[in-house]
Enzyme design. Structure first.
Site, short mmCIF file in Angstrom:
data_model
loop_
_atom_site.label_atom_id
_atom_site.label_comp_id
_atom_site.label_asym_id
_atom_site.label_seq_id
_atom_site.Cartn_x
_atom_site.Cartn_y
_atom_site.Cartn_z
N ILE A 287 -7.73 -5.26 20.26
CA ILE A 287 -8.29 -6.41 19.55
C ILE A 287 -7.29 -7.56 19.61
O ILE A 287 -6.08 -7.36 19.50
CB ILE A 287 -8.60 -6.06 18.08
CG1 ILE A 287 -9.43 -4.76 18.00
CG2 ILE A 287 -9.32 -7.21 17.40
CD1 ILE A 287 -10.78 -4.82 18.67
N VAL B 13 0.82 -1.21 0.00
CA VAL B 13 0.00 0.00 0.00
C VAL B 13 0.85 1.26 0.00
O VAL B 13 0.38 2.33 -0.43
CB VAL B 13 -0.98 0.03 1.20
CG1 VAL B 13 -1.98 -1.11 1.11
CG2 VAL B 13 -0.24 0.02 2.53
N ALA C 270 0.42 8.82 16.07
CA ALA C 270 0.33 9.94 15.14
C ALA C 270 -0.24 9.51 13.80
O ALA C 270 -1.03 10.24 13.17
CB ALA C 270 1.72 10.56 14.96
N SER C 271 0.14 8.32 13.35
CA SER C 271 -0.34 7.86 12.05
C SER C 271 -1.85 7.65 12.05
O SER C 271 -2.53 7.92 11.05
CB SER C 271 0.37 6.57 11.64
OG SER C 271 -0.04 5.46 12.42
N LYS C 272 -2.39 7.17 13.16
CA LYS C 272 -3.83 6.95 13.21
C LYS C 272 -4.60 8.27 13.32
O LYS C 272 -5.72 8.39 12.81
CB LYS C 272 -4.18 6.01 14.37
CG LYS C 272 -3.70 4.57 14.13
CD LYS C 272 -4.28 3.99 12.84
CE LYS C 272 -3.90 2.54 12.63
NZ LYS C 272 -4.51 1.96 11.40
N SER D 298 -7.95 4.07 14.93
CA SER D 298 -7.66 3.44 16.22
C SER D 298 -7.98 4.42 17.34
O SER D 298 -7.88 5.64 17.17
CB SER D 298 -6.18 3.06 16.29
OG SER D 298 -5.84 2.57 17.58
N ASN E 22 -7.42 -1.14 5.62
CA ASN E 22 -7.12 -1.83 6.87
C ASN E 22 -5.63 -2.04 7.10
O ASN E 22 -5.18 -2.11 8.24
CB ASN E 22 -7.82 -3.19 6.89
CG ASN E 22 -7.27 -4.11 7.94
OD1 ASN E 22 -7.56 -3.96 9.13
ND2 ASN E 22 -6.42 -5.06 7.54
N TYR F 116 2.91 5.29 15.71
CA TYR F 116 1.62 4.64 15.47
C TYR F 116 0.47 5.57 15.88
O TYR F 116 -0.50 5.75 15.13
CB TYR F 116 1.54 3.33 16.25
CG TYR F 116 0.26 2.56 16.03
CD1 TYR F 116 0.08 1.80 14.88
CD2 TYR F 116 -0.77 2.60 16.96
CE1 TYR F 116 -1.09 1.09 14.67
CE2 TYR F 116 -1.94 1.89 16.75
CZ TYR F 116 -2.10 1.14 15.61
OH TYR F 116 -3.27 0.45 15.39
#
Length: 246
Positions: free
Chosen positions: A172, A55, A142-144, A127, A77, A140
């Protein structure tokens, strides 16, 4: 059969949340094309089409979109996680996390949007970490937050032809969850403490996220766009006090 005759792309559908979404979409009547950086998993459903693609590569996402043709649903996803603070993070960590979690979502949306039928739905997997920070996962988190902001922009810029929403999963039961607990000095105690912070007294399962993905992709959610849907077993509804202390 809420997705009967709909054509869907799901990135990162080989395992975890992505696999749960793929299987739920197939049960609801959609035709599904999914992708991952490796070859197809041996247990991939036979009625699902697999493509090896990254991606973070704009060329790969253009190839994926061209292969799919006209589509009704895109689920972003695919994601990666690095357990480091800002000062511990390397340039390679940045390139990996931002490349997949941010650029990857952008690449897929840019390639697929021109090929979406009117009434199409984009579902981004964000998230709760994009709203509240998990310790030791700066990139992570920051990316979400980026995914959440892009979700709103797409909804505003490309409505009414396309709806765009994000699901914000909590904890999860996937490999990412276990990696997070391994950061703790006592992973077993950390897991038990985390369970007690959930009103449901359990962690989520991929099918919990797949259920809301089906709804958001379906015509039943025709008035929902530009929103973040938190699915976390009540974790972020509680105060920081561990309910097990009472």
């Amino acid at each position: 059969m809420r997705l009967k005759d709909k054509r869907a792309i799901v990135t990162g559908g080989g395992r975890g949340i992505g696999r749960g979404i793929v299987e739920a979409f197939l049960r609801e009547g959609a035709s599904v094309l999914t992708c991952g950086r490796s070859s197809a998993p041996e247990d991939l459903p036979t009625d699902c089409v697999w493509m090896t693609a990254d991606v973070s590569s704009a060329e790969d996402m253009e190839r994926l979109a061209a292969t799919a043709g006209l589509v009704d649903i895109l689920v972003n996803n695919a994601g990666v996680q690095v357990e480091r603070t800002v000062t511990d993070s390397t340039d390679a960590d940045w390139d990996l996390v931002i490349g997949v979690n941010c650029k990857g979502v952008f690449n897929a949306c840019r390639a697929v949007l021109p090929r979406m039928r009117s009434g199409g739905s984009i579902v981004n997997v964000g998230s709760v970490s994009g709203q509240i920070a998990d310790p030791g996962m700066a990139l992570y988190n920051a990316s979400k937050a980026f995914v959440h902001g892009l979700t709103r922009s797409i909804a505003v810029d490309h409505g009414p032809k396309v709806r765009c929403n994000a699901i914000c999963p909590g904890w999860i039961e996937t490999g990412m969850l276990e990696a997070g607990f391994e950061l703790a000095s006592d992973p077993k105690a950390a897991r038990q403490d985390a369970l007690m912070r959930h009103a449901t007294r359990r962690f989520g399962r991929p099918e919990d996220i797949a259920a809301i993905a089906v709804w958001l992709a379906s015509d039943e959610a025709g008035f929902a766009t530009g929103q973040l849907f938190t699915v976390d077993g009540g974790m972020t509804a509680a105060s920081p006090i561990n309910p097990g202390a009472f």
